[in-house]
Scaffold this active site. Structure first.
Site, PDB file in Angstrom:
ATOM      1  N   LEU A  50      29.471 -47.258  59.245  1.00 55.62           N
ATOM      2  CA  LEU A  50      29.348 -45.823  58.699  1.00 55.62           C
ATOM      3  C   LEU A  50      29.916 -45.567  57.245  1.00 55.62           C
ATOM      4  CD1 LEU A  50      30.661 -42.861  60.478  1.00 55.62           C
ATOM      5  CD2 LEU A  50      27.903 -43.135  60.235  1.00 55.62           C
ATOM      6  N   ASP A  51      28.337 -45.879  56.591  1.00 60.98           N
ATOM      7  CA  ASP A  51      28.289 -45.886  54.634  1.00 60.98           C
ATOM      8  C   ASP A  51      29.740 -44.772  54.474  1.00 60.98           C
ATOM      9  OD1 ASP A  51      27.062 -44.021  52.971  1.00 60.98           O
ATOM     10  OD2 ASP A  51      25.672 -44.561  54.078  1.00 60.98           O
ATOM     11  N   GLU A  52      30.188 -45.877  53.034  1.00 56.51           N
ATOM     12  CA  GLU A  52      31.169 -44.677  52.519  1.00 56.51           C
ATOM     13  C   GLU A  52      30.964 -43.197  51.869  1.00 56.51           C
ATOM     14  OE1 GLU A  52      33.635 -44.980  48.164  1.00 56.51           O
ATOM     15  OE2 GLU A  52      31.772 -46.503  48.142  1.00 56.51           O
ATOM     16  N   SER A  54      28.254 -41.467  54.424  1.00 53.61           N
ATOM     17  CA  SER A  54      28.232 -40.940  55.505  1.00 53.61           C
ATOM     18  C   SER A  54      30.032 -40.317  56.645  1.00 53.61           C
ATOM     19  CB  SER A  54      27.591 -41.851  56.451  1.00 53.61           C
ATOM     20  OG  SER A  54      26.120 -41.466  55.797  1.00 53.61           O
TER      21      SER A  54
END
Length: 196
Positions: A50-52, A54
């Site tokens: 999950l990106d930072e 999210s």
């Protein structure tokens, strides 16, 4: 057969935390890492990312083969996205059918997916950083279920229909649900293969 000694976890990855345990990159030394959520067995790795910015459900395992299988198998992943604007039925249909996004410097058409408007506000933990409120115009919560996972895909998809994502939370991977986990919580999972 799954190795009996493998261990698996589900966590609620907080906003502004990287989906990794550490980094040698000098520019990432001040970032938050999964290691702050507890002590995990040696060899534990996230399944996907999950990106930072999210949040939500992230699975961890010590089983590299299982991780590869899940990443490549097209298992459904469901996200709740708070988007800017009052999203129209037409825009939702476009997302369902597939939209063109940029990926690795090329144009990419997303695969058909399931998207619908949430009728009630989702029961999620308060986010550490404030999200703009309704005084700046309407917002809409939608559910997006994908069987693929390109980098920042949901954000790129909602931008393609002019409804940028303000908050993004993964709530399901296969049959594993986030449920009412608090942000930063870690739960062990007995048999990951069986419940996916």
């Amino acid at each position: 057969m799954e190795n009996e000694n493998q261990q698996h976890f589900k966590i609620y990855k907080p906003y502004k935390m990287l989906s990794q345990f550490s980094s040698n990159a000098s520019k990432e030394q001040r970032k938050r890492f999964l290691s702050e959520l507890g002590v995990f067995p040696e060899g534990t790795m996230p399944i996907g990312r999950l990106d930072e910015k999210s949040e939500g459900l992230l699975l961890l395992t010590t089983d590299g083969k299982l991780s590869d299988h899940i990443n490549q198998s097209g298992i459904e992943k469901e996200y709740y996205a708070l988007v800017d604007g009052a999203i129209s039925a037409e825009a939702i249909q476009k997302l369902c059918d597939g939209v063109e996004i940029g990926f690795n410097g090329k144009k990419y058409m997303t695969k058909p997916c399931k998207v619908f408007k949430l009728e009630a506000l989702p029961d999620l933990p308060e986010r550490s950083q404030k999200i703009r409120d309704a005084r700046h115009g309407p917002t809409t919560w939608i559910s997006v279920t994908l069987t693929e996972g390109k980098f920042r895909q949901v954000r790129k998809m909602t931008s393609a229909i002019n409804c940028p994502t303000l908050r993004l939370v993964r709530v399901r991977v296969g049959n594993i649900l986030l449920n009412a986990m608090p942000s930063g919580a870690v739960f062990p999972i007995e048999n990951l293969k069986e419940i996916l």
